[in-house]
Motif scaffolding. Sequence first.
Motif, PDB file in Angstrom:
ATOM      1  N   VAL A   1      44.001   6.909  20.174  1.00 48.42           N
ATOM      2  CA  VAL A   1      45.390   6.736  19.748  1.00 48.42           C
ATOM      3  C   VAL A   1      45.440   7.005  18.246  1.00 48.42           C
ATOM      4  O   VAL A   1      44.582   6.533  17.503  1.00 48.42           O
ATOM      5  N   ALA A   2      46.419   7.773  17.807  1.00 53.19           N
ATOM      6  CA  ALA A   2      46.563   8.064  16.378  1.00 53.19           C
ATOM      7  C   ALA A   2      47.858   7.462  15.853  1.00 53.19           C
ATOM      8  O   ALA A   2      48.874   7.430  16.552  1.00 53.19           O
ATOM      9  N   GLY A   3      47.800   6.983  14.613  1.00 50.42           N
ATOM     10  CA  GLY A   3      48.982   6.413  13.975  1.00 50.42           C
ATOM     11  C   GLY A   3      49.257   7.063  12.642  1.00 50.42           C
ATOM     12  O   GLY A   3      48.385   7.103  11.778  1.00 50.42           O
ATOM     13  N   VAL A   4      50.464   7.608  12.485  1.00 51.78           N
ATOM     14  CA  VAL A   4      50.900   8.182  11.206  1.00 51.78           C
ATOM     15  C   VAL A   4      52.002   7.254  10.696  1.00 51.78           C
ATOM     16  O   VAL A   4      53.186   7.526  10.830  1.00 51.78           O
ATOM     17  N   LEU A   5      51.583   6.108  10.149  1.00 47.30           N
ATOM     18  CA  LEU A   5      52.507   5.007   9.884  1.00 47.30           C
ATOM     19  C   LEU A   5      52.418   4.523   8.444  1.00 47.30           C
ATOM     20  O   LEU A   5      51.330   4.437   7.872  1.00 47.30           O
ATOM     21  N   ARG A   6      53.557   4.181   7.896  1.00 49.26           N
ATOM     22  CA  ARG A   6      53.598   3.565   6.565  1.00 49.26           C
ATOM     23  C   ARG A   6      53.249   2.084   6.693  1.00 49.26           C
ATOM     24  O   ARG A   6      53.324   1.500   7.774  1.00 49.26           O
ATOM     25  N   ASN A   7      52.882   1.484   5.556  1.00 47.89           N
ATOM     26  CA  ASN A   7      52.543   0.059   5.572  1.00 47.89           C
ATOM     27  C   ASN A   7      53.682  -0.773   6.146  1.00 47.89           C
ATOM     28  O   ASN A   7      54.852  -0.570   5.827  1.00 47.89           O
ATOM     29  N   GLY A   8      53.325  -1.705   6.972  1.00 48.88           N
ATOM     30  CA  GLY A   8      54.280  -2.576   7.634  1.00 48.88           C
ATOM     31  C   GLY A   8      53.568  -3.229   8.796  1.00 48.88           C
ATOM     32  O   GLY A   8      52.351  -3.077   8.979  1.00 48.88           O
ATOM     33  N   ILE A   9      54.294  -3.930   9.619  1.00 42.29           N
ATOM     34  CA  ILE A   9      53.660  -4.632  10.733  1.00 42.29           C
ATOM     35  C   ILE A   9      53.166  -3.672  11.812  1.00 42.29           C
ATOM     36  O   ILE A   9      52.229  -3.977  12.558  1.00 42.29           O
ATOM     37  N   ASP A  10      53.753  -2.478  11.881  1.00 36.88           N
ATOM     38  CA  ASP A  10      53.414  -1.558  12.971  1.00 36.88           C
ATOM     39  C   ASP A  10      51.956  -1.099  12.959  1.00 36.88           C
ATOM     40  O   ASP A  10      51.299  -1.126  14.006  1.00 36.88           O
ATOM     41  N   PRO A  11      51.397  -0.657  11.815  1.00 34.94           N
ATOM     42  CA  PRO A  11      49.974  -0.309  11.848  1.00 34.94           C
ATOM     43  C   PRO A  11      49.081  -1.512  12.148  1.00 34.94           C
ATOM     44  O   PRO A  11      47.998  -1.343  12.717  1.00 34.94           O
ATOM     45  N   VAL A  12      49.528  -2.718  11.782  1.00 33.74           N
ATOM     46  CA  VAL A  12      48.768  -3.929  12.119  1.00 33.74           C
ATOM     47  C   VAL A  12      48.740  -4.113  13.632  1.00 33.74           C
ATOM     48  O   VAL A  12      47.686  -4.391  14.222  1.00 33.74           O
ATOM     49  N   VAL A  13      49.882  -3.945  14.266  1.00 34.16           N
ATOM     50  CA  VAL A  13      49.963  -4.081  15.725  1.00 34.16           C
ATOM     51  C   VAL A  13      49.077  -3.055  16.418  1.00 34.16           C
ATOM     52  O   VAL A  13      48.321  -3.378  17.351  1.00 34.16           O
ATOM     53  N   MET A  14      49.125  -1.806  15.962  1.00 32.06           N
ATOM     54  CA  MET A  14      48.320  -0.756  16.588  1.00 32.06           C
ATOM     55  C   MET A  14      46.827  -1.037  16.424  1.00 32.06           C
ATOM     56  O   MET A  14      46.039  -0.812  17.345  1.00 32.06           O
ATOM     57  N   LEU A  15      46.474  -1.538  15.281  1.00 36.34           N
ATOM     58  CA  LEU A  15      45.073  -1.850  14.997  1.00 36.34           C
ATOM     59  C   LEU A  15      44.546  -2.912  15.958  1.00 36.34           C
ATOM     60  O   LEU A  15      43.461  -2.769  16.541  1.00 36.34           O
TER      61      LEU A  15
END
Length: 483
Positions: free
Chosen positions: A52-66
Amino acid sequence: MNGFYEIAKADPDRRAVIDTDGTVTTYGELLALVNQVSHGLRSRGLGVGDVVAGVLRNGIDPVVMLMATGQIGLYYVPINWHLAEPEIDYILKDCDAKVVVRSPEDVAALAEGQPTGDPEERTSGAVMWYTSGTTGFPKGVQRKLTPAPPEDIVPLYVWFLGQVCDLTPGDDVHLVTSPMYHSSPCAHTQFALHLGHTLVLTPRFEPEEILRLVQEYKVTNAMMVPTMFHRMLQLPAEVKASYDVSSLRQVMHTGAACPVAVKQGIMDWWGPVLYEYYGSTESAIAFSVKPLDWLARPGTVGKPAPTFEARILDENGEEVPQGEPGMIYVKTTLGSFEYRKDPAKTASTMRGEWYAPGDIGYFDPDGFLFLCDRRTDLIISGGVNIYPAEIEAALLEHPAVGDVAVIGVPDEEWGHNVVALVQPSAEVTAEELLAHLEPRIARFKHPKVIVFREELPRTPTGKLSRSKVREDYLAAEKSSSPE
């Protein structure tokens, strides 16, 4: 309690994340969302070992994906959203991503309608960061997955972080100061949650804003790079004095060599709280040094971290005498890595079980490592690795560029600045070349200086001599500077 998932069940009301807009998410709320995304990924057919790849700015979303990928045996690839589309497309194709998330809406779509309970048959996932080599083409640093659930491996990391950084489980507060697509900020985000700490997120680094957040949330630990220290020291004295930073206990730094004066200046201001470690995406934390040890030996990057061994070898692979510089090699019992789809590149970095980060250094009589130089070609600017060959290749696509050499030039604030020396084959301006680069490579890789030369030095075999280019450029700069 072993890690985030167990902490969230035992203490659901504990603060987990304070987002960039101040929104607070508890451990219980975060786990519910993480579980929903885990179920959502499985419902799309993803199984153990998929990407799974994430092209995300800082916020809760990259934390959730991690954390979601981390409990169902998936590889998660964080991608720098500053990259140009061709650069992002290359990584997505190379890593074989089955799902790509680019926005909060994508994460919400994965979670929508999914149960909040634990997924079945939980196994540990891993982050696969992409790092470039001398060719400029990024390669995924891939580690073997373990069939154990994350709770079974968390105690090892908790022990390791305690040994290296004096970080312990509890009610601490971790400030995320850098984009989470970089390896160290991403890793420390995950570690903080496994320790039960509260994450305070920032959209970007702003010196005074960092001080404000430290004071407001009584931040106890953070991860930074030397460029940030330099910028904070440049703040007016009255601004620095107006914020209370006494809550800070551990500020980890890595990513580039930190000038002794800068590190000393921060510890004069914040106290002995700087914990330094040296390694790479491939080797992880190979050396570390605590504040008091550094103050006794300014400039060191420390001793081998727990589970690591180190050697200094010459060009023939023989150990050099103590105090003499040579190539650094390390090995660890924590597990090896491989470059995704590139066994030849993996083999080229190894000498048996020993990995070479590519840097030159020496040991002092007490076994503390001092770095002499980085890899010849690598430029580190603001803690970010920049690879000359990639920039050169993009510039050579311009019809007016006959030859080009890209070098890193020392800079007090950034560590190095990118300088391009261009041998033109037709009339062209620096502005035209920068415009040419705009759609091809990320802006942070663009040269800060473009210099035109009639000819660039090459070796007898035709290889560009970057060392000679760098020497000539620095000599010219020195001769033109006023005494």
